[in-house]
Design a protein around this motif. Structure first.
Motif, PDB file in Angstrom:
ATOM      1  N   ASP A 128       0.865  -1.193   0.000  1.00 34.18           N
ATOM      2  CA  ASP A 128       0.000   0.000   0.000  1.00 34.18           C
ATOM      3  C   ASP A 128       0.893   1.233   0.000  1.00 34.18           C
ATOM      4  O   ASP A 128       1.433   1.623   1.033  1.00 34.18           O
ATOM      5  N   SER A 129       1.034   1.833  -1.177  1.00 32.80           N
ATOM      6  CA  SER A 129       1.951   2.967  -1.327  1.00 32.80           C
ATOM      7  C   SER A 129       1.440   4.245  -0.675  1.00 32.80           C
ATOM      8  O   SER A 129       2.137   5.262  -0.667  1.00 32.80           O
ATOM      9  N   SER A 130       0.239   4.210  -0.123  1.00 32.01           N
ATOM     10  CA  SER A 130      -0.298   5.388   0.567  1.00 32.01           C
ATOM     11  C   SER A 130      -0.289   5.215   2.087  1.00 32.01           C
ATOM     12  O   SER A 130      -0.856   6.041   2.812  1.00 32.01           O
ATOM     13  N   TYR A 131       0.371   4.166   2.565  1.00 32.52           N
ATOM     14  CA  TYR A 131       0.407   3.895   4.000  1.00 32.52           C
ATOM     15  C   TYR A 131       1.526   4.724   4.637  1.00 32.52           C
ATOM     16  O   TYR A 131       2.700   4.340   4.640  1.00 32.52           O
ATOM     17  N   ALA A 132       1.155   5.856   5.188  1.00 31.99           N
ATOM     18  CA  ALA A 132       2.117   6.834   5.697  1.00 31.99           C
ATOM     19  C   ALA A 132       3.038   6.300   6.786  1.00 31.99           C
ATOM     20  O   ALA A 132       4.252   6.579   6.759  1.00 31.99           O
ATOM     21  N   PRO A 133       2.545   5.566   7.795  1.00 34.41           N
ATOM     22  CA  PRO A 133       3.433   5.115   8.872  1.00 34.41           C
ATOM     23  C   PRO A 133       4.637   4.319   8.387  1.00 34.41           C
ATOM     24  O   PRO A 133       5.717   4.382   8.984  1.00 34.41           O
ATOM     25  N   ALA A 134       4.468   3.561   7.299  1.00 32.61           N
ATOM     26  CA  ALA A 134       5.592   2.774   6.784  1.00 32.61           C
ATOM     27  C   ALA A 134       6.700   3.682   6.261  1.00 32.61           C
ATOM     28  O   ALA A 134       7.892   3.386   6.422  1.00 32.61           O
ATOM     29  N   PHE A 135       6.335   4.799   5.637  1.00 33.53           N
ATOM     30  CA  PHE A 135       7.344   5.754   5.165  1.00 33.53           C
ATOM     31  C   PHE A 135       8.067   6.396   6.348  1.00 33.53           C
ATOM     32  O   PHE A 135       9.292   6.585   6.314  1.00 33.53           O
ATOM     33  N   LEU A 136       7.320   6.743   7.392  1.00 34.87           N
ATOM     34  CA  LEU A 136       7.926   7.367   8.564  1.00 34.87           C
ATOM     35  C   LEU A 136       8.923   6.418   9.224  1.00 34.87           C
ATOM     36  O   LEU A 136      10.064   6.811   9.516  1.00 34.87           O
ATOM     37  N   ASN A 137       8.520   5.181   9.448  1.00 35.77           N
ATOM     38  CA  ASN A 137       9.404   4.236  10.123  1.00 35.77           C
ATOM     39  C   ASN A 137      10.582   3.832   9.250  1.00 35.77           C
ATOM     40  O   ASN A 137      11.681   3.591   9.760  1.00 35.77           O
ATOM     41  N   ARG A 138      10.362   3.768   7.935  1.00 32.68           N
ATOM     42  CA  ARG A 138      11.495   3.454   7.061  1.00 32.68           C
ATOM     43  C   ARG A 138      12.493   4.604   7.055  1.00 32.68           C
ATOM     44  O   ARG A 138      13.715   4.373   7.000  1.00 32.68           O
ATOM     45  N   ALA A 139      11.995   5.839   7.138  1.00 27.66           N
ATOM     46  CA  ALA A 139      12.887   6.996   7.222  1.00 27.66           C
ATOM     47  C   ALA A 139      13.732   6.926   8.491  1.00 27.66           C
ATOM     48  O   ALA A 139      14.956   7.144   8.460  1.00 27.66           O
ATOM     49  N   ASN A 140      13.089   6.603   9.617  1.00 30.66           N
ATOM     50  CA  ASN A 140      13.829   6.464  10.869  1.00 30.66           C
ATOM     51  C   ASN A 140      14.871   5.354  10.777  1.00 30.66           C
ATOM     52  O   ASN A 140      15.984   5.471  11.308  1.00 30.66           O
ATOM     53  N   CYS A 141      14.498   4.291  10.093  1.00 27.81           N
ATOM     54  CA  CYS A 141      15.401   3.162   9.900  1.00 27.81           C
ATOM     55  C   CYS A 141      16.599   3.567   9.044  1.00 27.81           C
ATOM     56  O   CYS A 141      17.749   3.219   9.344  1.00 27.81           O
ATOM     57  N   ARG A 142      16.348   4.327   8.001  1.00 27.49           N
ATOM     58  CA  ARG A 142      17.426   4.739   7.101  1.00 27.49           C
ATOM     59  C   ARG A 142      18.388   5.717   7.767  1.00 27.49           C
ATOM     60  O   ARG A 142      19.569   5.765   7.407  1.00 27.49           O
ATOM     61  N   ILE A 143      17.904   6.484   8.738  1.00 25.92           N
ATOM     62  CA  ILE A 143      18.826   7.328   9.501  1.00 25.92           C
ATOM     63  C   ILE A 143      19.824   6.444  10.251  1.00 25.92           C
ATOM     64  O   ILE A 143      21.031   6.722  10.288  1.00 25.92           O
ATOM     65  N   ASP A 154      11.827   9.764   2.222  1.00 27.51           N
ATOM     66  CA  ASP A 154      10.717   9.130   2.930  1.00 27.51           C
ATOM     67  C   ASP A 154       9.992  10.117   3.840  1.00 27.51           C
ATOM     68  O   ASP A 154       8.756  10.096   3.938  1.00 27.51           O
ATOM     69  N   TYR A 155      10.737  10.980   4.520  1.00 26.68           N
ATOM     70  CA  TYR A 155      10.099  11.985   5.383  1.00 26.68           C
ATOM     71  C   TYR A 155       9.216  12.918   4.551  1.00 26.68           C
ATOM     72  O   TYR A 155       8.113  13.290   4.969  1.00 26.68           O
ATOM     73  N   SER A 156       9.711  13.300   3.386  1.00 27.55           N
ATOM     74  CA  SER A 156       8.938  14.198   2.516  1.00 27.55           C
ATOM     75  C   SER A 156       7.634  13.534   2.066  1.00 27.55           C
ATOM     76  O   SER A 156       6.568  14.160   2.066  1.00 27.55           O
ATOM     77  N   ILE A 157       7.732  12.249   1.696  1.00 29.61           N
ATOM     78  CA  ILE A 157       6.527  11.518   1.273  1.00 29.61           C
ATOM     79  C   ILE A 157       5.558  11.386   2.445  1.00 29.61           C
ATOM     80  O   ILE A 157       4.336  11.545   2.286  1.00 29.61           O
TER      81      ILE A 157
END
Length: 247
Positions: A128-143, A154-157
């Motif tokens: 689900d490309s519109s699932y916002a929490p996954a982008f947030l957590n992946r951004a935290n992971c990538r940091i 990811d944060y921007s998305i």
């Protein structure tokens, strides 16, 4: 008497049949999912697990069971079982794959297995490309993985998908810091490259100076050797008119 015996026997069979069928009906009428979900919501994961597990083994499986069962395993500290349950659940029709992969990612993240967590969040996004929490957590992971470009993206998305997020100001500050760090790293890399190029040029110049010095030394030695041979030949030959001449 026989009539009484037959009648009593018939009543016994009727009673046994009622007990047997009612008992089976009672056993099979247990809604494992419903009872397990109830215990889960009552914060009783240890008792919910066996019921939810039984529900997951039935032919008609409610795919939500894998969410509840996985979360119960997580609460009990059985992280491997939780991840296996979440991933297994993704193969069932009607399963909410994004939630299952997302929860698996959270477990990996809590264990500081950031590469595995990133993969799970990416699978949630694929589901689900519109699932916002996954982008947030992946951004935290990538940091954590120091993949700053991916984190910024990811944060921007995430902010685009959830513009009213209560974390918006904090995320924007983090993005600003990441951009500053990215610029600083680029400048440091440029300086390091310039220093490397200067060091390489200096090394090459030193090698050329040394080669030139060796050529000059070699040329000088050749001249000295030639002069020494000629001088030795003229000074060391004894004349016959000297006192040492043979008589």
């Amino acid at each position: 008497m026989n009539h009484f015996f037959i009648r009593g026997k018939s009543l016994f069979f009727v009673f046994f049949a009622c007990f047997f069928f009612c008992g089976h009906f009672f056993v099979f009428s247990i809604d494992y999912f419903k009872e397990g979900e109830k215990l889960f919501r009552e914060n009783n994961p240890s008792q919910a697990i066996p019921l939810l597990y039984q529900a997951s083994q039935q032919s008609q499986v409610d795919p939500r069971v894998f969410v509840y069962l996985g979360l119960c395993y997580q609460q009990e500290g059985k992280f491997s079982d939780a991840v296996s349950t979440f991933i297994k659940g993704t193969s069932y029709p009607g399963a909410d794959k994004k939630i299952l992969f997302f929860n698996a990612g959270n477990i990996y993240f809590s264990q500081e297995l950031f590469s595995q967590a990133e993969e799970m969040y990416s699978r949630a996004i694929q589901a689900d490309s519109s699932y916002a929490p996954a982008f947030l957590n992946r951004a935290n992971c990538r940091i954590k993985l120091q993949a700053f470009d991916g984190a910024i993206q990811d944060y921007s998305i995430y902010l685009t998908l959830d513009p009213a997020s209560w974390q918006r100001d904090s995320i924007q500050r983090v993005v600003s810091l990441l951009n500053q760090e990215k610029t600083a790293r680029q400048e440091a890399a440029a300086r390091a490259e310039a220093e490397r190029a200067a060091a390489e040029a200096e090394k090459k110049a030193a090698e050329e100076r040394f080669k030139k010095l060796m050529d000059e030394v070699s040329s000088s030695l050749q001249s000295i050797d030639g002069a020494s041979v000629f001088s030795a030949g003229s000074e060391d030959v004894m004349g016959y008119d000297e006192e040492g001449d043979l008589e």
